[in-house]
Design a protein around this motif. Sequence first.
Motif, short mmCIF file in Angstrom:
data_model
loop_
_atom_site.label_atom_id
_atom_site.label_comp_id
_atom_site.label_asym_id
_atom_site.label_seq_id
_atom_site.Cartn_x
_atom_site.Cartn_y
_atom_site.Cartn_z
N LYS A 160 1.63 14.74 -13.66
CA LYS A 160 0.50 15.47 -14.23
C LYS A 160 0.68 16.97 -14.04
O LYS A 160 0.33 17.78 -14.91
CB LYS A 160 -0.81 15.01 -13.59
CG LYS A 160 -2.04 15.64 -14.24
CD LYS A 160 -3.32 15.11 -13.61
CE LYS A 160 -4.54 15.76 -14.26
NZ LYS A 160 -5.81 15.29 -13.66
N TRP A 212 2.01 1.78 -3.51
CA TRP A 212 0.96 2.33 -4.37
C TRP A 212 0.75 3.82 -4.10
O TRP A 212 0.51 4.60 -5.03
CB TRP A 212 -0.35 1.58 -4.19
CG TRP A 212 -1.41 2.07 -5.12
CD1 TRP A 212 -2.53 2.76 -4.82
CD2 TRP A 212 -1.40 1.95 -6.55
NE1 TRP A 212 -3.24 3.07 -5.96
CE2 TRP A 212 -2.56 2.58 -7.04
CE3 TRP A 212 -0.51 1.35 -7.46
CZ2 TRP A 212 -2.86 2.65 -8.39
CZ3 TRP A 212 -0.82 1.42 -8.81
CH2 TRP A 212 -1.98 2.05 -9.26
N GLU A 213 0.85 4.22 -2.85
CA GLU A 213 0.74 5.64 -2.52
C GLU A 213 1.85 6.43 -3.20
O GLU A 213 1.65 7.57 -3.63
CB GLU A 213 0.80 5.82 -1.01
CG GLU A 213 -0.46 5.33 -0.29
CD GLU A 213 -0.30 5.32 1.22
OE1 GLU A 213 0.79 5.70 1.71
OE2 GLU A 213 -1.27 4.95 1.91
N LYS A 214 3.04 5.81 -3.30
CA LYS A 214 4.15 6.46 -3.99
C LYS A 214 3.85 6.58 -5.48
O LYS A 214 4.17 7.61 -6.11
CB LYS A 214 5.43 5.66 -3.77
CG LYS A 214 6.68 6.29 -4.38
CD LYS A 214 6.99 7.63 -3.74
CE LYS A 214 8.28 8.20 -4.27
NZ LYS A 214 8.57 9.56 -3.72
N VAL A 215 3.23 5.56 -6.06
CA VAL A 215 2.83 5.62 -7.47
C VAL A 215 1.88 6.80 -7.69
O VAL A 215 2.04 7.59 -8.64
CB VAL A 215 2.15 4.31 -7.91
CG1 VAL A 215 1.54 4.46 -9.32
CG2 VAL A 215 3.14 3.15 -7.90
N GLU A 216 0.87 6.93 -6.81
CA GLU A 216 -0.10 8.01 -6.95
C GLU A 216 0.56 9.38 -6.78
O GLU A 216 0.21 10.34 -7.48
CB GLU A 216 -1.21 7.83 -5.93
CG GLU A 216 -2.09 6.60 -6.19
CD GLU A 216 -3.18 6.42 -5.16
OE1 GLU A 216 -2.90 6.66 -3.97
OE2 GLU A 216 -4.32 6.05 -5.55
N GLU A 217 1.54 9.45 -5.86
CA GLU A 217 2.27 10.70 -5.65
C GLU A 217 3.04 11.09 -6.91
O GLU A 217 3.02 12.25 -7.34
CB GLU A 217 3.24 10.53 -4.47
CG GLU A 217 4.14 11.73 -4.22
CD GLU A 217 5.20 11.45 -3.17
OE1 GLU A 217 6.31 11.99 -3.29
OE2 GLU A 217 4.91 10.66 -2.24
N LEU A 266 7.85 8.14 -12.18
CA LEU A 266 6.59 7.40 -12.22
C LEU A 266 6.82 5.95 -12.67
O LEU A 266 6.30 5.01 -12.06
CB LEU A 266 5.60 8.10 -13.15
CG LEU A 266 4.27 7.38 -13.41
CD1 LEU A 266 3.51 7.14 -12.11
CD2 LEU A 266 3.41 8.19 -14.39
N TYR A 270 6.04 -1.25 -7.64
CA TYR A 270 4.78 -1.87 -7.25
C TYR A 270 4.61 -3.23 -7.92
O TYR A 270 4.13 -4.19 -7.30
CB TYR A 270 3.59 -0.96 -7.61
CG TYR A 270 2.29 -1.47 -7.05
CD1 TYR A 270 2.02 -1.35 -5.69
CD2 TYR A 270 1.34 -2.08 -7.86
CE1 TYR A 270 0.83 -1.83 -5.15
CE2 TYR A 270 0.16 -2.57 -7.34
CZ TYR A 270 -0.10 -2.44 -5.98
OH TYR A 270 -1.27 -2.93 -5.45
N GLN A 330 0.83 -1.20 0.00
CA GLN A 330 0.00 0.00 0.00
C GLN A 330 0.87 1.26 0.00
O GLN A 330 0.54 2.26 -0.64
CB GLN A 330 -0.94 0.01 1.21
CG GLN A 330 -1.86 1.22 1.30
CD GLN A 330 -2.74 1.37 0.07
OE1 GLN A 330 -3.17 0.38 -0.52
NE2 GLN A 330 -3.03 2.62 -0.31
N MET A 341 2.44 10.07 -9.95
CA MET A 341 1.48 10.37 -11.02
C MET A 341 1.02 11.82 -10.93
O MET A 341 0.93 12.52 -11.95
CB MET A 341 0.27 9.43 -10.93
CG MET A 341 -0.82 9.73 -11.94
SD MET A 341 -0.32 9.44 -13.64
CE MET A 341 -0.57 7.65 -13.72
N LYS A 342 0.73 12.27 -9.72
CA LYS A 342 0.30 13.66 -9.53
C LYS A 342 1.41 14.63 -9.94
O LYS A 342 1.16 15.64 -10.61
CB LYS A 342 -0.10 13.89 -8.08
CG LYS A 342 -0.60 15.32 -7.81
CD LYS A 342 -1.01 15.50 -6.37
CE LYS A 342 -1.59 16.89 -6.15
NZ LYS A 342 -0.68 17.97 -6.58
#
Length: 272
Positions: free
Chosen positions: A187, A176-181, A210, A217, A173, A183-184
């Motif tokens: 972007k 995955w939070e690092k992936v979302e970070e 990214l 992950y 988890q 990604m942001k």
Amino acid sequence: MSQIKQFQDLPARRQEQLMAFDRLLTIMDELRDQCPWDRKQTMDTLRHLTIEETYELSDAILEKDKTEIRKELGDIQLHLVFYAKIASETGDFDMADVLNSICDKLISRHPHIYGDAVAETEDQVKANWEQLKLKEGNKSVLGGVPGSLPALVKAMRIQEKARGAGFDWEEKQQVWEKVEEEMKEFKDEFNTDTNEAIDSSRAEGEFGDLLFSLVNYARFIDINPETALERTNKKFIKRFTYLEQQARANGKSLQEMTLAEMDVYWNEAKTI
């Protein structure tokens, strides 16, 4: 006990394996002595051919084509024998040195099998392996990652080696939070909501971050990212080839078709 006696005491299949290897060594000697092409080769001229053969083996493995795997393994084995033959001619080493060297390394790197060390899990084995490499003279646990590896494979190997040294996330988890970070952040650099010019260098850096986090992950959920991407490549090629074939069968070229028309064949390809 003599070597002949030792050979005779081996199981029949092992005797066949050794005889087959001896046959290859003998053929290599003959080719190096008698064939103009084989005689001309050097380690440098063989290098790119070996890389090509390795990729062909990789393709056969992905396709689960056992006949091709056997064939490609033979091609690679020939290359290994070839390199050792060339080195023997300059007195640097021969095939016996190569094989004894890897045997010695395997024994020293598996003290839980050939010594008193304990390793009950795969992670413990990997950790022991990296520690032994450091004792052997490696200045960094990352030192064994070849610089010429493709970037995706290299990212995976870097992360595996860091994990072997105890540097890793604890839970998927967190990864995955690092992936979302990442990604942001990507972007934000490459704003999809406007047509403003972007800083390509910074965007590239964020995209690299990214990808690295996605590889991380994938590793946590036991997916090999290189294999996953290559399977997707093959899937795309298969579907796109179908699209081309169907277009030709209907007297059309892709350049003359709309995306909507192409999508019809593309969706058909998905069902095959």
